[in-house]
Every structure is written in C-alpha cells, then in structure tokens.
Design an enzyme around this catalytic site. Structure first.
Site, PDB file in Angstrom:
ATOM      1  N   ASP A 128     151.186 -58.414  70.492  1.00 22.68           N
ATOM      2  CA  ASP A 128     151.806 -57.575  69.468  1.00 22.68           C
ATOM      3  C   ASP A 128     153.218 -57.227  69.883  1.00 22.68           C
ATOM      4  OD1 ASP A 128     151.917 -56.294  67.069  1.00 22.68           O
ATOM      5  OD2 ASP A 128     150.129 -55.084  67.407  1.00 22.68           O
ATOM      6  N   THR A 129     153.993 -56.720  68.935  1.00 22.33           N
ATOM      7  CA  THR A 129     155.368 -56.377  69.249  1.00 22.33           C
ATOM      8  C   THR A 129     155.823 -55.247  68.334  1.00 22.33           C
ATOM      9  OG1 THR A 129     157.585 -57.282  69.571  1.00 22.33           O
ATOM     10  CG2 THR A 129     156.384 -58.094  67.681  1.00 22.33           C
ATOM     11  N   VAL A 130     157.032 -54.770  68.545  1.00 19.07           N
ATOM     12  CA  VAL A 130     157.595 -53.781  67.625  1.00 19.07           C
ATOM     13  C   VAL A 130     158.630 -54.477  66.749  1.00 19.07           C
ATOM     14  CG1 VAL A 130     157.269 -51.893  69.262  1.00 19.07           C
ATOM     15  CG2 VAL A 130     159.482 -53.029  69.150  1.00 19.07           C
ATOM     16  N   GLN A 151     161.334 -56.811  69.605  1.00 20.81           N
ATOM     17  CA  GLN A 151     161.481 -56.687  71.056  1.00 20.81           C
ATOM     18  C   GLN A 151     160.105 -56.420  71.629  1.00 20.81           C
ATOM     19  OE1 GLN A 151     162.304 -53.577  73.686  1.00 20.81           O
ATOM     20  NE2 GLN A 151     161.803 -55.459  74.754  1.00 20.81           N
ATOM     21  N   SER A 152     159.749 -57.147  72.683  1.00 19.72           N
ATOM     22  CA  SER A 152     158.388 -56.946  73.187  1.00 19.72           C
ATOM     23  C   SER A 152     158.245 -57.239  74.668  1.00 19.72           C
ATOM     24  CB  SER A 152     157.403 -57.824  72.408  1.00 19.72           C
ATOM     25  OG  SER A 152     157.436 -59.149  72.880  1.00 19.72           O
TER      26      SER A 152
END
Length: 377
Positions: free
Chosen positions: A327-329, A345-346
């Site tokens: 998952d990431t933002v 970004q992750s």
C-alpha cells in the site's frame, strides 16, 4: 499542513513536499523518508506536465550471487519483506529537493517546519494508522537497529488518540532544512547509514547514496473517451492503468451500469490481462527495452480484449508474486495560480524493512522484495 503552506505564500509544490513530510511522520505505516517518491507536476507558467521518478536502486554491494547465498542460508527462494535484503536506496529526500529547486517558492526550511514541529511536540495517532502500526510491531521489532525505540511507546504501537513523538526524525528533518539534500546523500546522515550497515551486515553504503539522483521523465498518456489520462513511464507501473482504460473503452460500460456484474467482470478481466503484461514486460528501462508504444496502442488493446469472454479467466501464465498488503499514500495539491502536483510516496510495503539506524527516526523501504530473481528477466 499543505493548506498552511499555501497561506504562507507557498505554491502547490511547496505544499506537496510539506504534506508528504508530515505524512511520513504521521503515517509511517505507508510512507516516510526511507522510501521512494513519484510525482506528476503541472506547471502553470509553462503550461506543461513534468514527471519526476525518485526511486532508488539496489545496493552495489548486493550482487546476484550474494543474494542467492543469503536466501539459501535463510532457506527461502523469495526475497524477504523484512531485514537487510530488500532495502534499496531511499529516493524521497532527493526528489523533494529536486522538485523544490525547479518549482518551489518558499525556503525548504519553512516547508519542513510543520513536520519538524509535530515530530518534536507530538500528534494524536489516528484510528486506522494505529491499527496498521499495531500489526507491524511484532514483526518489525525483531529487526536489527532502533525500530523499538523509534516506533513504539514502551514496546507497543501507539493506540488511537495517543500522542506520539519522533524526536530523532525531528533532528533529521532539521538537518535537511539547515543543510539541504547533501547532508542525506553525502554528509553526516550518509555516514551514519554507512557505519550502521557495515556493522550490522547490511549492504547499503555511502557510495550508493552518493550515486543516487532523481530523474525527470516524460509522462505518457492515452485518450479515454475524450479525456487525456497521464501516467509516469516504467520502472513504475502507472501505465497499467492506461492499458486497462484502452481495453475498457471498447465496451459500453454505461449501458451495463455502475457496479453491475458485467461491469465488474470486464474491469476484473482487463486488470488480469494487464497485470500479466506488467509482470512480464515492465522492467527497469536501464536494463532493457519496454515496448511502451505497442502496450499503449489501441490496436493492442483490441487484440488483448479478444481474450475476454463471459467466463472468468483463471489460467494466465505470468505474475507469480502475489502481494498481500502492499500500500502507499497518495496526495494531490493545487494552488491559485493553477500549479498542481499528483504524488505517491511509500516504504513499498507497510512500514518497510523494519531496519532503523539509531538516531535517524525513519525505517528503510523494502522495495527490493519485488525484484525478480530470474537473471533472464
């Protein structure tokens, strides 16, 4: 944080960096400065789109042979999600400064001030983040380094509403605000990383950090029912969305209706087809040619769509690695002049590798988990 930066006279680029810095502190379960960054920037002045690829490479010291030997020692055939083996060079900090140098307006000192302040003084952890944090602690507490001191309160994940502080990250961000990106890639932060990795059996070295730089890349687009949709080129996987849209454009989704059996079936099957291409053909462009033009052509979409029938496809050959919880933002910013930023970004997977250098306040990403072990790939 982003809105406060805009109120201070910053633009969308400043706001994106500031918001990302705050997110790395407040949502370490998805991102942070030990990870990578990708962004598409719309510059109102030049009326142009710019892509930035802020992803890092595998350490020079981790050869294919060394990796294979380590995996044999661990009695596994896959690159693990935790520990030293999946760590690649963190690209986020360089991407911030590269974006800022070209398009930013406020000083980086001002841009990083809110995140520094929250890291020092604390913030209440939100419910979902607390939940994921709690899932990560048992696994990552066992990794070498300072994870427990940095990311727990008395050995436990912070609970929802509990105030969490990260003074080490405040220090690191303050160094970046005062001395710029070089402190991370050439100076005292690089030295600390190098020394820690040498002592603890890691592979990242100062040379890897010295070699790192973000790349400006040309975004790619397709037209979907009259709209131009833009993504970044590989080594990322954004163009998968473009391939899916090309296939779905061949069907009258509107007549099938939102969330209908037919619509969901077509979307699922299109995704399966594209993910097969993704597994086989999306690579690091430094090491081979990707047939991007063909993959994004309408004729190729028609060819692939022939493989969709009224039944679910369950025999596609590519794609051996299933991710359970990657998952990431995502964040987007826009300002009154019309500048816009679309940014991900992750840490790659959750809180990353679990490896934390004492005193730095962040964990390293585990993006290397997804690297192929097939020398022919």
């Amino acid at each position: 944080v982003g809105i406060d930066i805009l109120k201070q006279g910053g633009n969308a680029i400043d706001a994106a960096i500031a918001a990302n810095a705050a997110l790395g502190l407040m949502e370490p379960t998805g991102n942070g400065i030990g990870g990578d960054l990708f962004a598409i920037i719309w510059d109102a002045k030049s009326q142009q789109l710019y892509g930035i690829n802020g992803s890092g490479r595998s350490p020079l010291g981790l050869s294919y042979q060394t990796l294979k030997q380590q995996l044999e020692t661990l009695n596994t055939s896959a690159i693990p999600a935790y520990g030293m083996l999946p760590i690649s060079v963190p690209g986020t900090v360089d991407a911030w400064f590269t974006m800022h140098e070209r398009f930013g307006r406020l000083s980086m000192d001002k841009v990083l001030t809110p995140a520094i302040s929250y890291a020092k003084n604390g913030f209440p952890v939100s419910e979902l983040i607390a939940y994921y944090w709690d899932l990560s602690v048992p696994r990552l507490s066992k990794q070498v380094g300072d994870f427990v001191n940095t990311f727990t309160i008395d050995g436990k994940a912070p609970k929802k509403g509990e105030i969490f502080k990260n003074p080490s990250l405040a220090n690191t961000l303050q160094l970046l605000a005062d001395k710029g990106r070089d402190v991370f890639y050439k100076g005292e932060i690089a030295d600390k990383i190098d020394a820690f990795m040498k002592t603890n059996g890691g592979y990242l070295r100062k040379q890897d950090l010295l070699n790192h730089k973000s790349e400006w890349v040309e975004p790619l687009s397709i037209n979907y029912r009259g709209y131009d949709i833009w993504e970044l080129p590989p080594n990322g996987q954004g163009i998968a969305a473009l391939q899916m849209l090309n296939i779905l454009e061949l069907y009258d989704l509107k007549s099938f209706g939102f969330n209908s059996t037919e619509t969901l079936h077509l979307m699922t099957e299109a995704k399966k087809l594209v993910f097969e291409d993704r597994a086989k053909l999306y690579i690091d462009p430094d090491f081979g040619n990707i047939p991007v033009k063909k993959l994004l052509s309408k004729s190729y979409a028609k060819e692939r769509a022939k493989l969709i029938s009224s039944r679910a496809n369950n025999s596609l050959s590519a794609g051996t690695q299933m991710l359970e919880n990657g998952d990431t933002v995502y964040l987007t910013t826009a300002d009154s002049e019309g500048n816009m930023v679309s940014l991900i970004q992750s840490n790659y997977c959750g809180m990353g590798s679990g490896v934390v250098v004492p005193g730095l306040g962040f964990g390293f990403q585990d993006r290397g988990e997804l690297f192929s072990l097939d020398p022919q790939h």
